[in-house]
Design an enzyme around this catalytic site. Structure first.
Site, PDB file in Angstrom:
ATOM      1  CE  LYS A  18      -1.588  -2.617   4.603  1.00 36.90           C
ATOM      2  NZ  LYS A  18      -2.143  -3.562   5.572  1.00 36.90           N
ATOM      3  NE  ARG A  51      -0.814   0.533  14.828  1.00 40.99           N
ATOM      4  CZ  ARG A  51      -1.134   0.236  13.574  1.00 40.99           C
ATOM      5  NH1 ARG A  51      -0.197   0.119  12.665  1.00 40.99           N
ATOM      6  NH2 ARG A  51      -2.385   0.041  13.240  1.00 40.99           N
ATOM      7  NE  ARG A  56       1.867  -3.601  13.978  1.00 39.84           N
ATOM      8  CZ  ARG A  56       1.112  -3.524  12.881  1.00 39.84           C
ATOM      9  NH1 ARG A  56       1.600  -3.851  11.703  1.00 39.84           N
ATOM     10  NH2 ARG A  56      -0.136  -3.158  12.991  1.00 39.84           N
ATOM     11  NE  ARG A  69      -5.859  -2.697  12.946  1.00 38.12           N
ATOM     12  CZ  ARG A  69      -4.623  -2.887  13.415  1.00 38.12           C
ATOM     13  NH1 ARG A  69      -4.426  -3.215  14.669  1.00 38.12           N
ATOM     14  NH2 ARG A  69      -3.594  -2.745  12.625  1.00 38.12           N
ATOM     15  NE  ARG A  90      -7.581  -0.449   6.241  1.00 36.69           N
ATOM     16  CZ  ARG A  90      -6.470   0.028   6.742  1.00 36.69           C
ATOM     17  NH1 ARG A  90      -5.646   0.692   6.012  1.00 36.69           N
ATOM     18  NH2 ARG A  90      -6.178  -0.112   8.007  1.00 36.69           N
TER      19      ARG A  90
HETATM   20  P1  AMP Z   1      -3.322   0.918   9.600  1.00 36.07           P
HETATM   21  O1  AMP Z   1      -2.131   1.527  10.251  1.00 36.07           O
HETATM   22  O2  AMP Z   1      -3.293   1.035   8.099  1.00 36.07           O
HETATM   23  O3  AMP Z   1      -3.601  -0.489  10.078  1.00 36.07           O
HETATM   24  O4  AMP Z   1      -4.598   1.793  10.057  1.00 36.07           O
HETATM   25  C1  AMP Z   1      -4.989   1.907  11.414  1.00 36.07           C
HETATM   26  C2  AMP Z   1      -6.461   2.353  11.505  1.00 36.07           C
HETATM   27  O5  AMP Z   1      -6.612   3.630  10.853  1.00 36.07           O
HETATM   28  C3  AMP Z   1      -7.436   1.431  10.795  1.00 36.07           C
HETATM   29  O6  AMP Z   1      -7.858   0.361  11.624  1.00 36.07           O
HETATM   30  C4  AMP Z   1      -8.579   2.407  10.479  1.00 36.07           C
HETATM   31  O7  AMP Z   1      -9.361   2.686  11.626  1.00 36.07           O
HETATM   32  C5  AMP Z   1      -7.829   3.679  10.114  1.00 36.07           C
HETATM   33  N1  AMP Z   1      -7.493   3.744   8.653  1.00 36.07           N
HETATM   34  C6  AMP Z   1      -6.255   3.734   8.073  1.00 36.07           C
HETATM   35  N2  AMP Z   1      -6.338   3.832   6.742  1.00 36.07           N
HETATM   36  C7  AMP Z   1      -7.656   3.889   6.444  1.00 36.07           C
HETATM   37  C8  AMP Z   1      -8.381   3.977   5.218  1.00 36.07           C
HETATM   38  N3  AMP Z   1      -7.768   4.008   4.024  1.00 36.07           N
HETATM   39  N4  AMP Z   1      -9.746   4.008   5.320  1.00 36.07           N
HETATM   40  C9  AMP Z   1     -10.380   3.983   6.507  1.00 36.07           C
HETATM   41  N5  AMP Z   1      -9.764   3.896   7.681  1.00 36.07           N
HETATM   42  C10 AMP Z   1      -8.401   3.851   7.678  1.00 36.07           C
END
Ligand code: AMP
Length: 224
Positions: A14, A165, A132, A176, A93
């Protein structure tokens, strides 16, 4: 205003596609993950609340996310009159977040125009995520297996150090992925029923995936 969503598992690509799409279509890239990581780094109230969920690979509560997104949209629209629209990455999400976004957009006489779903299998995701690396300065993305930097640990573009990360370790990644299956998969149906869903196959190279997206968007909206 165009409102475009990117859906897909962590590691589906993404972020990589968002970088290309935002340039091509002049959209604002709204990544809830990036905003949260920034808040954690700065130690803000939002960051303190979000950190424990993120460290465990769980979702941050819906209301925190919805308030945060609303604030970002309002700020951007006010600041940039030439903005063509938003590209939401990692948001919504959950169904509750999707309904919240619909209400937010309806208030502005807008709607979600298209949800791009990048499909990948679990094994691909695990390999991609464990490799990554991100630039600590400019945010450029690398992968030690698929797209290594020229010099190990150093960004090709700006020369800063690369980092992994915190939530990209294997245990958190599996959590996740499972969280995604449980909470985010129902979104696929949600947008399919509204005839907003566009599927692309995410296992190919970034260039091929991007071409697929542009082709399908062009068919539907006549945008190139
Ligand atoms: P990402 O970079 O999108 O993989 O997000 C990293 C972490 O941030 C996720 O594992 C969640 O803990 C939190 N997070 C990001 N976006 C959301 C969302 N829309 N709703 C809830 N938690 C989020």
């Amino acid at each position: 205003m165009l409102n475009m969503l990117l859906l897909g598992a962590p590691g589906a690509g993404k972020g990589t596609q968002a970088e290309r799409l935002k340039k091509r279509l002049k959209l604002y890239h709204l990544s809830t993950g990036d905003i949260l990581r920034d808040a954690v780094k700065k130690g803000t109230t939002l960051g303190k609340k979000a950190k424990e969920f993120m460290d465990r690979g769980e979702l941050v509560p819906d209301q925190i996310i919805l308030d945060m997104v609303k604030e970002v949209i309002e700020q951007k629209v006010k600041k940039d009159s030439s903005l063509q629209g938003f590209l939401y990455d990692g948001f919504p999400r959950t169904i509750h977040q999707a309904e919240g976004l619909d209400l937010m957009l309806a208030d502005r006489k807008e709607q979600v125009d298209v949800a791009i779903y990048i499909e990948v299998d679990r094994d691909t995701v695990l390999k991609r995520i464990s490799g990554r690396r991100t630039c600590s300065s400019c945010g450029a993305l690398y992968n030690v297996y698929f797209k290594p930097p020229e010099k190990e640990g150093i960004c090709d573009i700006c020369g800063a150090e690369l980092y992994t990360r915190e939530d990209d370790n294997k245990k958190t990644v599996i959590n996740r992925f499972d969280t995604y299956i449980k909470n985010t998969m129902p979104l696929i149906r949600y947008y399919e029923e509204k005839d907003k869903l566009m599927r692309v196959e995410g296992k190919s190279t970034p260039d091929e995936v991007f071409e697929q997206i542009i082709k399908t968007l062009d068919k539907r909206f006549n945008i190139k």
